[in-house]
Design a protein around this motif. Sequence first.
Motif, PDB file in Angstrom:
ATOM      1  N   SER A   1       4.966   2.777   6.291  1.00  0.00           N
ATOM      2  CA  SER A   1       3.509   2.793   6.425  1.00  0.00           C
ATOM      3  C   SER A   1       2.893   3.799   5.453  1.00  0.00           C
ATOM      4  O   SER A   1       3.474   4.854   5.193  1.00  0.00           O
ATOM      5  CB  SER A   1       3.089   3.145   7.856  1.00  0.00           C
ATOM      6  OG  SER A   1       3.092   4.546   8.062  1.00  0.00           O
ATOM      7  N   PRO A   2       1.722   3.490   4.904  1.00  0.00           N
ATOM      8  CA  PRO A   2       1.079   4.416   3.970  1.00  0.00           C
ATOM      9  C   PRO A   2       0.856   5.812   4.565  1.00  0.00           C
ATOM     10  O   PRO A   2       1.087   6.816   3.890  1.00  0.00           O
ATOM     11  CB  PRO A   2      -0.249   3.738   3.643  1.00  0.00           C
ATOM     12  CG  PRO A   2      -0.004   2.283   3.893  1.00  0.00           C
ATOM     13  CD  PRO A   2       0.968   2.231   5.035  1.00  0.00           C
ATOM     14  N   LYS A   3       0.445   5.873   5.828  1.00  0.00           N
ATOM     15  CA  LYS A   3       0.206   7.167   6.480  1.00  0.00           C
ATOM     16  C   LYS A   3       1.503   7.972   6.574  1.00  0.00           C
ATOM     17  O   LYS A   3       1.542   9.162   6.242  1.00  0.00           O
ATOM     18  CB  LYS A   3      -0.384   6.948   7.874  1.00  0.00           C
ATOM     19  CG  LYS A   3      -0.672   8.215   8.650  1.00  0.00           C
ATOM     20  CD  LYS A   3      -1.251   7.875  10.035  1.00  0.00           C
ATOM     21  CE  LYS A   3      -1.611   9.100  10.833  1.00  0.00           C
ATOM     22  NZ  LYS A   3      -0.487   9.925  11.237  1.00  0.00           N
ATOM     23  N   ALA A   4       2.575   7.328   7.016  1.00  0.00           N
ATOM     24  CA  ALA A   4       3.859   8.012   7.147  1.00  0.00           C
ATOM     25  C   ALA A   4       4.440   8.400   5.788  1.00  0.00           C
ATOM     26  O   ALA A   4       5.039   9.463   5.649  1.00  0.00           O
ATOM     27  CB  ALA A   4       4.843   7.136   7.922  1.00  0.00           C
ATOM     28  N   VAL A   5       4.241   7.562   4.781  1.00  0.00           N
ATOM     29  CA  VAL A   5       4.693   7.910   3.430  1.00  0.00           C
ATOM     30  C   VAL A   5       4.003   9.189   2.968  1.00  0.00           C
ATOM     31  O   VAL A   5       4.646  10.115   2.480  1.00  0.00           O
ATOM     32  CB  VAL A   5       4.412   6.760   2.424  1.00  0.00           C
ATOM     33  CG1 VAL A   5       4.486   7.249   0.986  1.00  0.00           C
ATOM     34  CG2 VAL A   5       5.396   5.628   2.629  1.00  0.00           C
ATOM     35  N   ARG A   6       2.695   9.243   3.127  1.00  0.00           N
ATOM     36  CA  ARG A   6       1.927  10.417   2.692  1.00  0.00           C
ATOM     37  C   ARG A   6       2.413  11.670   3.423  1.00  0.00           C
ATOM     38  O   ARG A   6       2.659  12.707   2.803  1.00  0.00           O
ATOM     39  CB  ARG A   6       0.433  10.201   2.927  1.00  0.00           C
ATOM     40  CG  ARG A   6      -0.419  11.327   2.351  1.00  0.00           C
ATOM     41  CD  ARG A   6      -1.908  11.025   2.406  1.00  0.00           C
ATOM     42  NE  ARG A   6      -2.296   9.839   1.689  1.00  0.00           N
ATOM     43  CZ  ARG A   6      -2.454   9.750   0.362  1.00  0.00           C
ATOM     44  NH1 ARG A   6      -2.215  10.814  -0.386  1.00  0.00           N
ATOM     45  NH2 ARG A   6      -2.823   8.626  -0.198  1.00  0.00           N
ATOM     46  N   GLU A   7       2.553  11.590   4.739  1.00  0.00           N
ATOM     47  CA  GLU A   7       2.977  12.753   5.527  1.00  0.00           C
ATOM     48  C   GLU A   7       4.382  13.206   5.133  1.00  0.00           C
ATOM     49  O   GLU A   7       4.624  14.407   4.942  1.00  0.00           O
ATOM     50  CB  GLU A   7       2.942  12.417   7.016  1.00  0.00           C
ATOM     51  CG  GLU A   7       1.538  12.222   7.545  1.00  0.00           C
ATOM     52  CD  GLU A   7       1.480  11.548   8.907  1.00  0.00           C
ATOM     53  OE1 GLU A   7       0.360  11.384   9.416  1.00  0.00           O
ATOM     54  OE2 GLU A   7       2.542  11.163   9.462  1.00  0.00           O
ATOM     55  N   ASN A   8       5.303  12.274   5.005  1.00  0.00           N
ATOM     56  CA  ASN A   8       6.686  12.625   4.686  1.00  0.00           C
ATOM     57  C   ASN A   8       6.819  13.185   3.279  1.00  0.00           C
ATOM     58  O   ASN A   8       7.480  14.209   3.071  1.00  0.00           O
ATOM     59  CB  ASN A   8       7.598  11.415   4.871  1.00  0.00           C
ATOM     60  CG  ASN A   8       7.972  11.182   6.306  1.00  0.00           C
ATOM     61  OD1 ASN A   8       9.063  11.539   6.739  1.00  0.00           O
ATOM     62  ND2 ASN A   8       7.072  10.594   7.077  1.00  0.00           N
ATOM     63  N   LEU A   9       6.206  12.538   2.319  1.00  0.00           N
ATOM     64  CA  LEU A   9       6.306  13.006   0.935  1.00  0.00           C
ATOM     65  C   LEU A   9       5.606  14.351   0.765  1.00  0.00           C
ATOM     66  O   LEU A   9       6.101  15.229   0.057  1.00  0.00           O
ATOM     67  CB  LEU A   9       5.742  11.950  -0.019  1.00  0.00           C
ATOM     68  CG  LEU A   9       6.020  12.130  -1.505  1.00  0.00           C
ATOM     69  CD1 LEU A   9       7.493  12.398  -1.797  1.00  0.00           C
ATOM     70  CD2 LEU A   9       5.529  10.917  -2.277  1.00  0.00           C
TER      71      LEU A   9
ATOM     72  N   ARG B   1       0.822  -1.214   0.000  1.00  0.00           N
ATOM     73  CA  ARG B   1       0.000   0.000   0.000  1.00  0.00           C
ATOM     74  C   ARG B   1       0.858   1.268   0.000  1.00  0.00           C
ATOM     75  O   ARG B   1       0.438   2.292  -0.518  1.00  0.00           O
ATOM     76  CB  ARG B   1      -0.956  -0.029   1.179  1.00  0.00           C
ATOM     77  CG  ARG B   1      -1.955  -1.180   1.052  1.00  0.00           C
ATOM     78  CD  ARG B   1      -3.076  -1.201   2.092  1.00  0.00           C
ATOM     79  NE  ARG B   1      -2.950  -0.294   3.194  1.00  0.00           N
ATOM     80  CZ  ARG B   1      -2.749  -0.655   4.474  1.00  0.00           C
ATOM     81  NH1 ARG B   1      -2.641  -1.924   4.783  1.00  0.00           N
ATOM     82  NH2 ARG B   1      -2.656   0.244   5.422  1.00  0.00           N
ATOM     83  N   SER B   2       2.058   1.212   0.550  1.00  0.00           N
ATOM     84  CA  SER B   2       2.922   2.397   0.610  1.00  0.00           C
ATOM     85  C   SER B   2       3.421   2.820  -0.770  1.00  0.00           C
ATOM     86  O   SER B   2       3.443   4.005  -1.093  1.00  0.00           O
ATOM     87  CB  SER B   2       4.119   2.142   1.524  1.00  0.00           C
ATOM     88  OG  SER B   2       3.685   1.889   2.829  1.00  0.00           O
ATOM     89  N   GLY B   3       3.836   1.857  -1.572  1.00  0.00           N
ATOM     90  CA  GLY B   3       4.265   2.167  -2.931  1.00  0.00           C
ATOM     91  C   GLY B   3       3.132   2.762  -3.749  1.00  0.00           C
ATOM     92  O   GLY B   3       3.345   3.664  -4.562  1.00  0.00           O
ATOM     93  N   ALA B   4       1.921   2.279  -3.507  1.00  0.00           N
ATOM     94  CA  ALA B   4       0.745   2.816  -4.205  1.00  0.00           C
ATOM     95  C   ALA B   4       0.492   4.269  -3.824  1.00  0.00           C
ATOM     96  O   ALA B   4       0.099   5.085  -4.669  1.00  0.00           O
ATOM     97  CB  ALA B   4      -0.480   1.955  -3.903  1.00  0.00           C
ATOM     98  N   VAL B   5       0.737   4.625  -2.560  1.00  0.00           N
ATOM     99  CA  VAL B   5       0.578   6.020  -2.113  1.00  0.00           C
ATOM    100  C   VAL B   5       1.592   6.907  -2.829  1.00  0.00           C
ATOM    101  O   VAL B   5       1.257   7.994  -3.311  1.00  0.00           O
ATOM    102  CB  VAL B   5       0.715   6.145  -0.579  1.00  0.00           C
ATOM    103  CG1 VAL B   5       0.808   7.604  -0.151  1.00  0.00           C
ATOM    104  CG2 VAL B   5      -0.456   5.456   0.123  1.00  0.00           C
ATOM    105  N   ILE B   6       2.826   6.439  -2.912  1.00  0.00           N
ATOM    106  CA  ILE B   6       3.854   7.212  -3.621  1.00  0.00           C
ATOM    107  C   ILE B   6       3.428   7.425  -5.074  1.00  0.00           C
ATOM    108  O   ILE B   6       3.489   8.539  -5.593  1.00  0.00           O
ATOM    109  CB  ILE B   6       5.227   6.501  -3.574  1.00  0.00           C
ATOM    110  CG1 ILE B   6       5.742   6.426  -2.144  1.00  0.00           C
ATOM    111  CG2 ILE B   6       6.229   7.215  -4.481  1.00  0.00           C
ATOM    112  CD1 ILE B   6       6.983   5.552  -1.975  1.00  0.00           C
ATOM    113  N   LYS B   7       3.005   6.351  -5.717  1.00  0.00           N
ATOM    114  CA  LYS B   7       2.601   6.440  -7.124  1.00  0.00           C
ATOM    115  C   LYS B   7       1.474   7.455  -7.300  1.00  0.00           C
ATOM    116  O   LYS B   7       1.518   8.289  -8.209  1.00  0.00           O
ATOM    117  CB  LYS B   7       2.169   5.066  -7.633  1.00  0.00           C
ATOM    118  CG  LYS B   7       1.843   5.050  -9.102  1.00  0.00           C
ATOM    119  CD  LYS B   7       1.546   3.645  -9.597  1.00  0.00           C
ATOM    120  CE  LYS B   7       1.304   3.676 -11.092  1.00  0.00           C
ATOM    121  NZ  LYS B   7       1.031   2.334 -11.611  1.00  0.00           N
TER     122      LYS B   7
END
Length: 168
Positions: A131-139, A21-27
């Motif tokens: 984690s998807p949440k942390a990926v979103r916040e950091n990016l 799910r994290s890679g999908a958030v980045i994409k």
Amino acid sequence: MIKVGIITASDKGSKGEREDRSGAVIKEMVTKQGWEVVDYVILPDERSELASQMKQWCDTEYVDLILTTGGTGFSPRDYTPEATLDIIERNVPGIPEAMRYYSLQITPRAMLSRSVAGIRKKTLIINLPGSPKAVRENLESIIDSLAHGIGILKGSSSECAMPEKKES
């Protein structure tokens, strides 16, 4: 057009035992910026394999930006920062510092992130959490500045200074 490669470091994900799910958030986030995801892989948490993939993408100028997710914590299998440090030529400490600063406003556990960022040839590499949440916040905290930095790296931008505001 910024070309992006996404690497998810996950033993279970690489075996198909967990959905990435994290890679999908980045994409999703980079696509909203108008950037092109040219490759997206899920690799086991193996330092040499992660480093080899990043090196290949950098050395062939296949991507302008590599975003990794996972492998930045304290687990004995978390080697993404070390794999990144193995292949970068120049460190970019401000990016992970900015991400940690932003994340610390949300959770004190942000201080436990071992994310790094650096440059190899004309590619910027940034480690994001798993984690998807942390990926979103950091990016979210860095994405608006990345196009400018990549432009400078590729030689298409030159001015780093922000224009001064004129007083009325």
